[in-house]
Design a protein around this motif. Sequence first.
Motif, PDB file in Angstrom:
ATOM      1  N   ALA A  13       1.470  -4.307 -10.476  1.00 40.58           N
ATOM      2  CA  ALA A  13       1.610  -5.033  -9.223  1.00 40.58           C
ATOM      3  C   ALA A  13       0.235  -5.191  -8.588  1.00 40.58           C
ATOM      4  O   ALA A  13      -0.594  -4.282  -8.653  1.00 40.58           O
ATOM      5  CB  ALA A  13       2.548  -4.287  -8.279  1.00 40.58           C
ATOM      6  N   ARG A  14       0.002  -6.355  -7.998  1.00 40.74           N
ATOM      7  CA  ARG A  14      -1.253  -6.609  -7.278  1.00 40.74           C
ATOM      8  C   ARG A  14      -1.007  -6.307  -5.799  1.00 40.74           C
ATOM      9  O   ARG A  14      -0.193  -6.954  -5.131  1.00 40.74           O
ATOM     10  CB  ARG A  14      -1.712  -8.050  -7.439  1.00 40.74           C
ATOM     11  N   ARG A  16      -1.291  -6.019  -1.820  1.00 43.58           N
ATOM     12  CA  ARG A  16      -1.683  -6.926  -0.747  1.00 43.58           C
ATOM     13  C   ARG A  16      -2.812  -6.338   0.100  1.00 43.58           C
ATOM     14  O   ARG A  16      -3.515  -7.080   0.790  1.00 43.58           O
ATOM     15  CB  ARG A  16      -0.491  -7.232   0.160  1.00 43.58           C
ATOM     16  N   GLN A  94      13.560  -4.260  -3.539  1.00 46.25           N
ATOM     17  CA  GLN A  94      13.846  -5.324  -2.577  1.00 46.25           C
ATOM     18  C   GLN A  94      12.695  -5.568  -1.607  1.00 46.25           C
ATOM     19  O   GLN A  94      12.557  -6.668  -1.071  1.00 46.25           O
ATOM     20  CB  GLN A  94      15.119  -4.995  -1.804  1.00 46.25           C
ATOM     21  N   ARG A  95      11.843  -4.572  -1.400  1.00 45.81           N
ATOM     22  CA  ARG A  95      10.731  -4.712  -0.449  1.00 45.81           C
ATOM     23  C   ARG A  95       9.404  -5.043  -1.134  1.00 45.81           C
ATOM     24  O   ARG A  95       8.370  -5.117  -0.473  1.00 45.81           O
ATOM     25  CB  ARG A  95      10.584  -3.419   0.358  1.00 45.81           C
ATOM     26  N   ARG A  96       9.406  -5.273  -2.435  1.00 44.59           N
ATOM     27  CA  ARG A  96       8.152  -5.419  -3.177  1.00 44.59           C
ATOM     28  C   ARG A  96       7.244  -6.517  -2.634  1.00 44.59           C
ATOM     29  O   ARG A  96       6.031  -6.396  -2.686  1.00 44.59           O
ATOM     30  CB  ARG A  96       8.422  -5.598  -4.667  1.00 44.59           C
ATOM     31  N   ARG A  97       7.796  -7.601  -2.097  1.00 43.15           N
ATOM     32  CA  ARG A  97       6.953  -8.698  -1.589  1.00 43.15           C
ATOM     33  C   ARG A  97       6.196  -8.306  -0.312  1.00 43.15           C
ATOM     34  O   ARG A  97       5.214  -8.944   0.042  1.00 43.15           O
ATOM     35  CB  ARG A  97       7.777  -9.957  -1.344  1.00 43.15           C
ATOM     36  N   GLU A  98       6.642  -7.267   0.373  1.00 39.62           N
ATOM     37  CA  GLU A  98       5.897  -6.774   1.537  1.00 39.62           C
ATOM     38  C   GLU A  98       4.574  -6.143   1.098  1.00 39.62           C
ATOM     39  O   GLU A  98       3.597  -6.180   1.830  1.00 39.62           O
ATOM     40  CB  GLU A  98       6.699  -5.697   2.278  1.00 39.62           C
ATOM     41  N   TRP A  99       4.586  -5.530  -0.079  1.00 34.77           N
ATOM     42  CA  TRP A  99       3.450  -4.730  -0.532  1.00 34.77           C
ATOM     43  C   TRP A  99       2.623  -5.378  -1.625  1.00 34.77           C
ATOM     44  O   TRP A  99       1.445  -5.064  -1.782  1.00 34.77           O
ATOM     45  CB  TRP A  99       3.953  -3.383  -1.056  1.00 34.77           C
ATOM     46  N   PHE A 100       3.258  -6.269  -2.398  1.00 38.74           N
ATOM     47  CA  PHE A 100       2.602  -6.819  -3.580  1.00 38.74           C
ATOM     48  C   PHE A 100       2.687  -8.328  -3.613  1.00 38.74           C
ATOM     49  O   PHE A 100       3.683  -8.920  -3.202  1.00 38.74           O
ATOM     50  CB  PHE A 100       3.243  -6.240  -4.855  1.00 38.74           C
ATOM     51  N   GLU A 101       1.626  -8.949  -4.153  1.00 37.91           N
ATOM     52  CA  GLU A 101       1.606 -10.388  -4.331  1.00 37.91           C
ATOM     53  C   GLU A 101       2.542 -10.796  -5.463  1.00 37.91           C
ATOM     54  O   GLU A 101       2.785 -10.017  -6.385  1.00 37.91           O
ATOM     55  CB  GLU A 101       0.190 -10.846  -4.692  1.00 37.91           C
ATOM     56  N   HIS A 102       3.049 -12.004  -5.379  1.00 37.44           N
ATOM     57  CA  HIS A 102       3.826 -12.547  -6.491  1.00 37.44           C
ATOM     58  C   HIS A 102       2.839 -13.007  -7.562  1.00 37.44           C
ATOM     59  O   HIS A 102       1.900 -13.745  -7.279  1.00 37.44           O
ATOM     60  CB  HIS A 102       4.685 -13.721  -6.030  1.00 37.44           C
TER      61      HIS A 102
END
Length: 156
Positions: A13-14, A16, A94-102
């Motif tokens: 994961a990249r 943010r 479910q919260r991955r987009r809060e912490w990581f870029e797509h």
Amino acid sequence: MTGAYELAQVNIARMRAPLDSPVMKDFVGGLDEVNAAAEASEGFVWRLVDTEGDNATGLRFYGDEWLIVNMSVWASPEALRAYVYGSDHRPFLQRRREWFEHLAEAVTALWWVPAGTRPTVAEAEARLTILREQGPTPEAFTLKGGFAEPEARAAG
């Protein structure tokens, strides 16, 4: 399943923001709990930790300081799937987009290893590269497009 092989997985994961930032606080704060749940899961075999035995958040992938890596070994795809989509891990997912870029490219790869083998980060990088370049193959695949253990494929 013959038990001669176990399922290795890598996911990257990249971030943010840096791990010590407010953006990443909930992610970092939940790591011990979510990793303990993995270790207590049926079919869990091993997970990558750093030299102190802590979460491997300091290890990098592809030489990129913004990519973090998670690696583990499981008894079967079913065991991995049960954990990933189970109640202990799902809230993190479910919260991955809060912490990581797509990322447009594949971020997760699976492959079979002989039982007792522990994959290296270099091997995981190679497997993810195979998946990205060739799509799912017996050498690197996804939970959606898996392949049977090597001995099962040979017998089939």
